[in-house]
Design an enzyme around this catalytic site. Structure first.
Site, PDB file in Angstrom:
ATOM      1  N   THR A   1       0.872  -1.173   0.000  1.00  0.00           N
ATOM      2  CA  THR A   1       0.000   0.000   0.000  1.00  0.00           C
ATOM      3  C   THR A   1       0.906   1.219   0.000  1.00  0.00           C
ATOM      4  O   THR A   1       2.076   1.140   0.370  1.00  0.00           O
ATOM      5  CB  THR A   1      -0.935   0.052   1.234  1.00  0.00           C
ATOM      6  OG1 THR A   1      -0.154   0.027   2.418  1.00  0.00           O
ATOM      7  CG2 THR A   1      -1.924  -1.096   1.222  1.00  0.00           C
ATOM      8  N   SER A   2       0.361   2.346  -0.428  1.00  0.00           N
ATOM      9  CA  SER A   2       1.160   3.556  -0.561  1.00  0.00           C
ATOM     10  C   SER A   2       1.429   4.258   0.753  1.00  0.00           C
ATOM     11  O   SER A   2       2.469   4.882   0.923  1.00  0.00           O
ATOM     12  CB  SER A   2       0.470   4.538  -1.506  1.00  0.00           C
ATOM     13  OG  SER A   2       0.341   3.959  -2.778  1.00  0.00           O
ATOM     14  N   THR A   3       0.492   4.191   1.677  1.00  0.00           N
ATOM     15  CA  THR A   3       0.644   4.943   2.923  1.00  0.00           C
ATOM     16  C   THR A   3       0.376   4.060   4.128  1.00  0.00           C
ATOM     17  O   THR A   3      -0.290   3.031   4.028  1.00  0.00           O
ATOM     18  CB  THR A   3      -0.328   6.144   2.969  1.00  0.00           C
ATOM     19  OG1 THR A   3      -1.664   5.646   2.910  1.00  0.00           O
ATOM     20  CG2 THR A   3      -0.078   7.108   1.836  1.00  0.00           C
TER      21      THR A   3
ATOM     22  N   GLN B   1      -3.246   2.963   5.243  1.00  0.00           N
ATOM     23  CA  GLN B   1      -3.994   1.998   4.435  1.00  0.00           C
ATOM     24  C   GLN B   1      -3.792   0.578   4.972  1.00  0.00           C
ATOM     25  O   GLN B   1      -3.674  -0.376   4.229  1.00  0.00           O
ATOM     26  CB  GLN B   1      -3.549   2.077   2.972  1.00  0.00           C
ATOM     27  CG  GLN B   1      -3.891   3.386   2.297  1.00  0.00           C
ATOM     28  CD  GLN B   1      -3.339   3.456   0.888  1.00  0.00           C
ATOM     29  OE1 GLN B   1      -2.239   3.010   0.598  1.00  0.00           O
ATOM     30  NE2 GLN B   1      -4.113   4.027  -0.012  1.00  0.00           N
TER      31      GLN B   1
END
Length: 186
Positions: A8-10, A13
């Site tokens: 996931t990007s962050t 999340q």
């Protein structure tokens, strides 16, 4: 061996990462590499996964955008895996590169995904430009500048730039800029 990769990007999340891991476990992945990092940043766990896999293994990702950021990046990953004799499987697309048809479909879908992302970014830039023109877009508040006095106080206490950055939750470069901003040039 079936090896999974989840991303996931962050950090916020977490549920998305947990869902990917759960899906990969259900698919029988014996080893899962996972990380929470932007697709454009260095991805140590993706590198570890591609280093780990051996001939006859399959690397599995739940979605294409969790694996590759562009068609070029996807091509690089596929080439690296092919060199090692490893197949790539993207679950939500039902694509498996162990066949030539799977390779073709994955490349076409990768191109469509990249086009879709570029269109989204173009619309975003247009929206920002319009909002700026109307005086409604202010951008992100400069967090480091607002903490300039705190930075200087901590530096006066003898803390290192790394320690200051960690304590205030800002980058080391921001600390450096704040400390050198008022010093006259020689």
């Amino acid at each position: 061996m079936i090896v999974g990769y989840a991303r996931t990007s962050t950090l916020d999340q977490e549920a998305g990462l947990d869902a990917q891991v759960r899906d990969l476990e259900a698919l029988g992945c014996e080893r899962i590499f996972q990380e929470q990092v932007s697709s454009i940043g260095p991805r140590s766990q993706l590198a570890a996964a591609t280093d780990f896999v051996r001939a006859g293994d399959t690397l599995v990702a739940t979605k294409l955008d969790r694996l590759a950021r562009s068609v070029t990046h996807l091509g690089t990953i596929i080439a690296e895996l092919e060199k090692k004799g490893v197949a790539l499987r993207i679950v939500n697309l039902g694509v498996d590169t162990s066949s030539s048809t799977g390779k073709l479909i994955l490349n076409v879908l990768g191109g469509v995904a990249q086009f879709e992302r570029e269109m989204m970014l173009e619309r975003q830039r247009e929206g920002i430009a319009k909002a700026k023109g109307e005086g409604r877009y202010k951008g992100r508040k400069p967090t480091a500048r607002a903490k300039s006095e705190e930075i200087k106080a901590l530096a006066a206490q003898g803390l290192s730039m790394n320690a200051i950055a960690a304590q205030l939750g800002i980058g080391k470069g921001s600390v450096h800029r704040a400390l050198t901003a008022e010093k006259p040039a020689a």
